[in-house]
Each structure stands twice: as structure tokens, then as C-alpha cells.
Design an enzyme around this catalytic site. Structure first.
Site, PDB file in Angstrom:
ATOM      1  N   LYS A 215     106.302  14.921   3.572  1.00  0.00           N
ATOM      2  CA  LYS A 215     106.457  16.072   4.556  1.00  0.00           C
ATOM      3  C   LYS A 215     106.862  15.730   6.074  1.00  0.00           C
ATOM      4  O   LYS A 215     106.456  14.991   6.689  1.00  0.00           O
ATOM      5  CB  LYS A 215     104.714  16.123   4.875  1.00  0.00           C
ATOM      6  CG  LYS A 215     104.673  17.822   5.497  1.00  0.00           C
ATOM      7  CD  LYS A 215     103.341  17.884   6.238  1.00  0.00           C
ATOM      8  CE  LYS A 215     103.124  17.549   7.807  1.00  0.00           C
ATOM      9  NZ  LYS A 215     104.506  18.093   8.455  1.00  0.00           N
TER      10      LYS A 215
ATOM     11  N   GLU B  91     101.512   4.282  11.895  1.00  0.00           N
ATOM     12  CA  GLU B  91     102.323   3.765  13.061  1.00  0.00           C
ATOM     13  C   GLU B  91     102.162   5.007  13.921  1.00  0.00           C
ATOM     14  O   GLU B  91     102.460   6.220  14.009  1.00  0.00           O
ATOM     15  CB  GLU B  91     103.751   3.761  12.803  1.00  0.00           C
ATOM     16  CG  GLU B  91     104.588   2.936  13.723  1.00  0.00           C
ATOM     17  CD  GLU B  91     105.267   3.890  14.751  1.00  0.00           C
ATOM     18  OE1 GLU B  91     104.511   4.177  15.927  1.00  0.00           O
ATOM     19  OE2 GLU B  91     106.281   4.302  14.535  1.00  0.00           O
TER      20      GLU B  91
ATOM     21  N   CYS C  36     107.699   6.373  20.763  1.00  0.00           N
ATOM     22  CA  CYS C  36     106.320   5.869  21.020  1.00  0.00           C
ATOM     23  C   CYS C  36     106.557   4.232  21.491  1.00  0.00           C
ATOM     24  O   CYS C  36     105.381   3.530  21.854  1.00  0.00           O
ATOM     25  CB  CYS C  36     105.648   5.747  19.501  1.00  0.00           C
ATOM     26  SG  CYS C  36     106.772   5.071  18.207  1.00  0.00           S
TER      27      CYS C  36
ATOM     28  N   GLU D  78      99.809   8.285  26.752  1.00  0.00           N
ATOM     29  CA  GLU D  78     101.143   8.256  26.253  1.00  0.00           C
ATOM     30  C   GLU D  78     101.855   9.351  27.077  1.00  0.00           C
ATOM     31  O   GLU D  78     101.533  10.274  26.797  1.00  0.00           O
ATOM     32  CB  GLU D  78     101.262   8.211  24.866  1.00  0.00           C
ATOM     33  CG  GLU D  78     102.591   8.158  24.451  1.00  0.00           C
ATOM     34  CD  GLU D  78     102.506   7.980  22.736  1.00  0.00           C
ATOM     35  OE1 GLU D  78     101.867   8.622  22.086  1.00  0.00           O
ATOM     36  OE2 GLU D  78     103.564   7.290  22.276  1.00  0.00           O
TER      37      GLU D  78
HETATM   38  P1  ADP Z   1     103.275  15.324  17.531  1.00  0.00           P
HETATM   39  O1  ADP Z   1     102.192  15.860  18.285  1.00  0.00           O
HETATM   40  O2  ADP Z   1     104.098  14.824  18.258  1.00  0.00           O
HETATM   41  O3  ADP Z   1     104.039  16.539  16.763  1.00  0.00           O
HETATM   42  P2  ADP Z   1     101.630  14.954  15.404  1.00  0.00           P
HETATM   43  O4  ADP Z   1     100.661  13.829  15.151  1.00  0.00           O
HETATM   44  O5  ADP Z   1     100.902  15.959  15.688  1.00  0.00           O
HETATM   45  O6  ADP Z   1     102.406  14.263  16.561  1.00  0.00           O
HETATM   46  O7  ADP Z   1     102.620  15.221  14.010  1.00  0.00           O
HETATM   47  C1  ADP Z   1     103.175  14.135  13.478  1.00  0.00           C
HETATM   48  C2  ADP Z   1     103.447  14.599  11.992  1.00  0.00           C
HETATM   49  O8  ADP Z   1     102.151  14.915  11.431  1.00  0.00           O
HETATM   50  C3  ADP Z   1     104.155  15.936  11.829  1.00  0.00           C
HETATM   51  O9  ADP Z   1     104.786  16.116  10.589  1.00  0.00           O
HETATM   52  C4  ADP Z   1     103.178  16.802  11.826  1.00  0.00           C
HETATM   53  O10 ADP Z   1     103.264  18.175  11.012  1.00  0.00           O
HETATM   54  C5  ADP Z   1     102.127  16.131  11.078  1.00  0.00           C
HETATM   55  N1  ADP Z   1     100.668  16.611  11.250  1.00  0.00           N
HETATM   56  C6  ADP Z   1     100.008  17.030  11.979  1.00  0.00           C
HETATM   57  N2  ADP Z   1      98.707  17.332  11.732  1.00  0.00           N
HETATM   58  C7  ADP Z   1      98.520  16.687  10.528  1.00  0.00           C
HETATM   59  C8  ADP Z   1      97.418  16.936   9.492  1.00  0.00           C
HETATM   60  N3  ADP Z   1      96.114  17.367   9.986  1.00  0.00           N
HETATM   61  N4  ADP Z   1      97.752  16.546   8.528  1.00  0.00           N
HETATM   62  C9  ADP Z   1      98.937  15.922   8.059  1.00  0.00           C
HETATM   63  N5  ADP Z   1     100.026  15.923   8.749  1.00  0.00           N
HETATM   64  C10 ADP Z   1      99.700  16.435  10.190  1.00  0.00           C
END
Ligand code: ADP
Length: 490
Positions: free
Chosen positions: A188, A266, A300, A395
């Protein structure tokens, strides 16, 4: 079969670069429905719209992967190596277009995008080379006359979730070793930057990697949790590899309890950047600039808190301000641009919030860049922070530098370690015994001494504390996607 088709991508305007790259890399597929829109962060233009996957489609992709993985794992390591090498070679041929696509959907400068594609190519080549490395061994047997064998097998089907800040490097750093180990991957990609992932899938298929072995699940942000819901509730998915925020990482840890799914995480960072009194100032200034402002501060491993020895503090600030002031801000395709836009409005708003937190938090603004670009561009800022300043304990993830002064080495080590994160840290100094001592004392997974370019396919990338679990890359990168089986043969 559903898993056999790429998501349909429709070019929604006549934006030239987008068109060229999308058509060249993906054959200009059309017929998309009105779904996930991919935006050029430098001007808000819609580049493409992508048909997202439904829950039944994702479940079908997992089912397809389960069967295809058995065949993929049954191939010889040499076969997998040659196939991955072909993927590498095809991507290498298209590297300029891949870089353009990256700048387009992510905003970073074209030069940085080229470097990211080079790193992505190395991720693939590195994993290809490791295909034939065996970790199997025979252990001395505790049973007389018996043979104890330890063999490593691929985990099976794994899921990967990647962020938008390195849309190509994060995909290849997870997918290439997983495929090399004999696993199948359902990826994804971040909703903001799916085009680089689509292009990589397209090239993988051209190289002979079956569609069922490397499949995408494209989802808009509001449905991201649907993906974790599906993969953690499907016992056939043996591992989830995630790069992203600590907050989401924690929610994945909780969700992994259902089927005791293996995790590789990570997560966020809060890198200290310590500049000792005897540091080469030119190198320290350039290192601090590169580390802090790379990808507009959205990595990061970006320097989050700069600590400068009191005796060189004024000199450092003067040169650092000059270096930042010389940086051109703008569209990543424009010549000489070093700082692009932030990824989206949410990131811009986070920076506004951070700036207001710094007010009244023992921080003095000493430089603000001049620009007349609209959001999500953020002008670079430099703040002089007193010891009491707390805001940079989070961060930052943007082009705002926070500089502290220090007198005592052990004191600055303590302050550097006073964070719940532990990903990367940096030390600049001439005394090798001292810098080695500092590196040894720092509670971080990675330390750069007089160097900020620390990431590479060949090193184990990852953190301690709330920065994550596990490592990616390095000589054991395939082991992450394998599990040992012990056979006691009497
Ligand atoms: P950022 O805020 O920098 O976008 P995230 O951790 O929210 O960082 O997002 C990183 C990745 O995780 C993206 O691909 C996002 O779509 C995905 N993501 C965010 N929330 C979820 C979740 N609950 N389950 C699976 N993937 C998620």
C-alpha cells in the site's frame, strides 16, 4: 484476474511532464473513475486520478499471492536473482523518467529525486545479489547420532505500507528483499505518491515478476485503516513492514495481536546534530544544511535539534544563516532549487502550529527565508533555542531549524538522548576519540560522524526506542522476510 491488472490511471490534464512520464512509464492507461487524485504539491495541479481498490479486490490479491508465492519460492535463487536484476536494469533505463515522476508527485528537487532513484536501483541490485546467499546451517546435535539442521524459508505473503517522503526508495527497500527472499508482497503506497509505486510495478512486470507476486493496494487516506484491517485479520499475511509515523506504528502493533503477525517498523525520529568545538565548520555547516533541509526537512533522519559548542556558536550561526539564505526555494524542476514545497496542506498546517509553539517557548527567531510562494511552501526558519525550549522534542518534519548551545560534552549527550525516539544522530568534530565516544554513548540506531549521507542498501537502517522495530537493508536484509525451521533428524 484482478491482480493481473494495474490500477487504471487517467491523465486528467495536459500537464506536460506528467503526461510524458506517465505515458512513457505506464502506457497512458485511461478509463479511470473519479477517485484518488494525485496532486503536484508545487502548484496544486491534479496530475492523475487513480481507481482505488475495494476491500474484495485487496482480499483477492492476497488469495492470488498465496498461490503465486509457492511457485515464486520454488524457483531457484539464481532465477530470482536474474529476474530482480532485469527489474533493476529496466528501471535503470528509465531512471530519468522515474526521477521526474517522483519530483512531480512529491515535490523534492529533481537532483534529490535522481539520488533517490539511484538509491532505489541499489536496493534492487543489493537484494538481487543476496538471493543466492544461504543462511542454512547444521548445529551440533544434542542427541547422539542425530543431525540438527536449520533452514531458512520465506515467510510467505507479506504486506508493506510506505510513506510519501521517499516514494521510490521505501518501496524498493521493502519489496526487493522480500521478493529476493521468495515472498510475495501486497504494497500500500502512500496515497499522495502512488505513481512511483505504479511505475515500479509496471517495470517489475516487464522484467517477469508476476503481477500476483508484487501487487498494489491503492487507497485514499480515509481508507488507509481498511488495509491494516484486512491484512492483520488475514492469517495468510505473515508480516507487515511499515514506514511512517510512530502514532500509526503503535496502532499497527496493537492490530498485530489478532494473528500475532510479524512486524517491521521504521517510525519517527528526533535526530540530534552535535557540533563539537574543533569541528571543521565548513563541513559542519554544509552537513547541517543538507541534513536539516533535505526534502524540505521531511525525512525521519533529518537533524531535528542542532547542538553547537558555545565557543563556535556565533561563527556557526553566521555561516549557517548565510548557507540557508543562499538556498533557492521553488518548484523541484527549476534549476538550482534546493528546497521544494511540503507535501500537502496538512504538513503546511503542522509547520504553522510548530511555529506558534516556538513562540513563548524560549526560542528566538534568527532567520526567516524570503519567498512569495503559496502554501504548501514554507520558508526556511532558524531559531536559537535556550535549554528550556521544549517544542523541538517533537519530530519537526519541515524546514525549521532549532539550534541549541552547549558547554559540556556529557551534558549534551544526556540532552541528545532525552527523547523517546532513537533513529539517527550526527556528530561533527576533529577529535576521533571524542566523536567515537559520543557515538558510543548516543542511544540511536544510526550515527553519522562528520557525514550525513548515512542511508544505503548495504547498511541496517532502523532505530531503537519508539523509532521502530527491526532493520531494513544490510547484509541480513533477506532474513527479515524469512523464518528459520529447525529439523532434528535422528
Ligand atoms: P504521514 O502523517 O507522514 O503521512 P503516516 O504514518 O500517517 O505518516 O502514513 C504513512 C503511511 O501509512 C501512508 O501510506 C498512510 O496511508 C499509511 N497509514 C496511515 N494510517 C494507517 C492505518 N491506520 N493503517 C494502515 N496504513 C496507514
Amino acid at each position: 484476474m484482478l491482480a493481473n491488472k494495474l490500477q487504471k490511471v487517467k491523465i486528467v490534464n495536459n500537464y506536460d511532464v506528467a503526461k510524458d512520464c506517465l505515458y512513457a512509464l505506464m502506457g497512458g492507461q485511461s478509463n479511470a473513475v473519479d477517485a484518488l487524485e494525485v496532486i503536484d504539491p508545487s502548484n496544486g495541479a491534479v496530475i492523475a486520478s487513480i481507481e482505488p481498490d475495494s476491500a474484495p479486490q485487496i482480499r483477492q490479491k492476497i488469495s492470488d499471492a498465496v498461490f503465486a508465492q509457492l511457485e515464486w519460492a520454488a524457483h531457484s535463487p539464481e532465477y530470482r536473482r536474474a529476474t530482480l536484476q532485469k527489474w533493476h536494469d529496466l528501471a535503470a533505463q528509465d531512471q530519468d523518467q522515474l526521477a521526474a515522476l517522483l519530483t512531480l508527485e512529491q515535490g523534492k528537487s529533481y537532483k534529490e529525486a535522481q539520488a533517490e532513484i539511484a538509491a532505489s536501483l541499489k536496493n534492487i541490485a543489493w537484494s538481487a545479489d543476496l538471493c543466492t546467499q544461504s543462511h542454512d546451517y547444521e548445529a551440533p546435535s544434542h542427541v547422539e547420532g542425530a543431525v540438527n539442521k536449520v533452514v531458512y524459508e520465506p515467510l510467505g505473503v507479506v504486506a508493506a505500507i510506505t510513506p510519501w517522503n521517499f516514494p521510490s526508495a521505501m518501496v524498493t527497500r521493502k519489496v526487493a528483499p522480500a521478493l529476493a527472499a521468495g515472498c510475495a508482497v501486497i504494497l500500500k503506497p502512500a496515497e499522495d505518491t502512488p505513481l512511483s509505486a505504479l511505475a515500479l510495478v509496471k517495470l517489475a512486470q516487464k522484467a517477469g515478476i508476476p503481477a500476483e507476486i508484487f501487487a498494489l493496494a491503492i487507497l485514499p487516506r480515509e481508507s488507509a485503516a481498511l488495509f491494516s484491517d484486512i491484512v492483520f485479520n488475514d492469517a495468510r499475511v505473515r508480516m507487515v513492514s511499515f514506514t511512517g509515523s510512530t502514532a500509526v506504528g503503535k496502532s499497527l502493533i496493537a492490530a498485530s495481536a489478532t494473528n500475532v503477525t510479524k512486524l517491521s517498523l521504521e517510525l519517527g525520529g528526533n535526530a540530534p546534530f552535535i557540533i563539537c568545538a574543533d569541528a571543521d565548520l565548513d563541513k559542519a555547516v554544509e552537513g547541517a544544511f543538507a541534513s536539516k533541509f533535505r526534502n524540505a526537512g521531511q525525512t525521519c533522519i533529518c537533524a531535528n535539534r542542532l547542538f553547537v559548542a558555545a565557543s563556535i556558536y556565533d561563527q556557526f550561526i553566521e555561516r549557517f544563516v548565510a548557507r540557508v539564505a543562499a538556498a533557492k526555494i521553488g518548484n523541484g524542476f527549476d534549476d538550482g532549487v534546493e528546497i521544494g514545497p511540503l507535501i500537502h496542506a496538512r504538513a503546511y498546517e503542522n509547520m504553522q502550529k510548530f511555529l506558534s509553539q516556538l513562540q513563548g517557548d524560549y526560542a528566538e527567531l534568527i532567520y526567516r527565508g524570503h519567498m512569495d510562494l503559496p502554501a504548501p511552501f514554507v520558508a526556511p526558519h532558524i531559531f536559537a533555542c535556550a535549554d528550556e525550549c521544549q517544542a523541538p522534542q517533537q519530530e519537526i518534519f519541515g524546514p525549521i531549524a532549532c539550534v541549541y548551545k552547549f558547554d559540556d560534552i556529557d551534558d549534551v549527550i544526556t540532552r541528545a538522548n532525552e527523547t523517546s525516539y532513537g533513529l539517527a544522530a550526527y556528530v561533527y568534530g576533529a577529535d576521533q576519540d571524542l566523536t567515537a565516544y559520543i557515538a558510543q554513548q548516543l542511544q540511536f540506531g544510526m550515527v553519522g560522524i562528520n557525514e550525513v549521507r548515512i542511508s544505503d542498501a548495504s547498511i541496517p537502517f532502523g532505530g531503537v526506542k519508539q523509532s521502530g522495530i527491526g532493520r531494513e537493508g544490510g547484509r541480513d536484509s533477506l532474513l527479515n522476510f524469512m523464518v528459520s525451521k529447525y529439523i532434528c533428524q535422528a
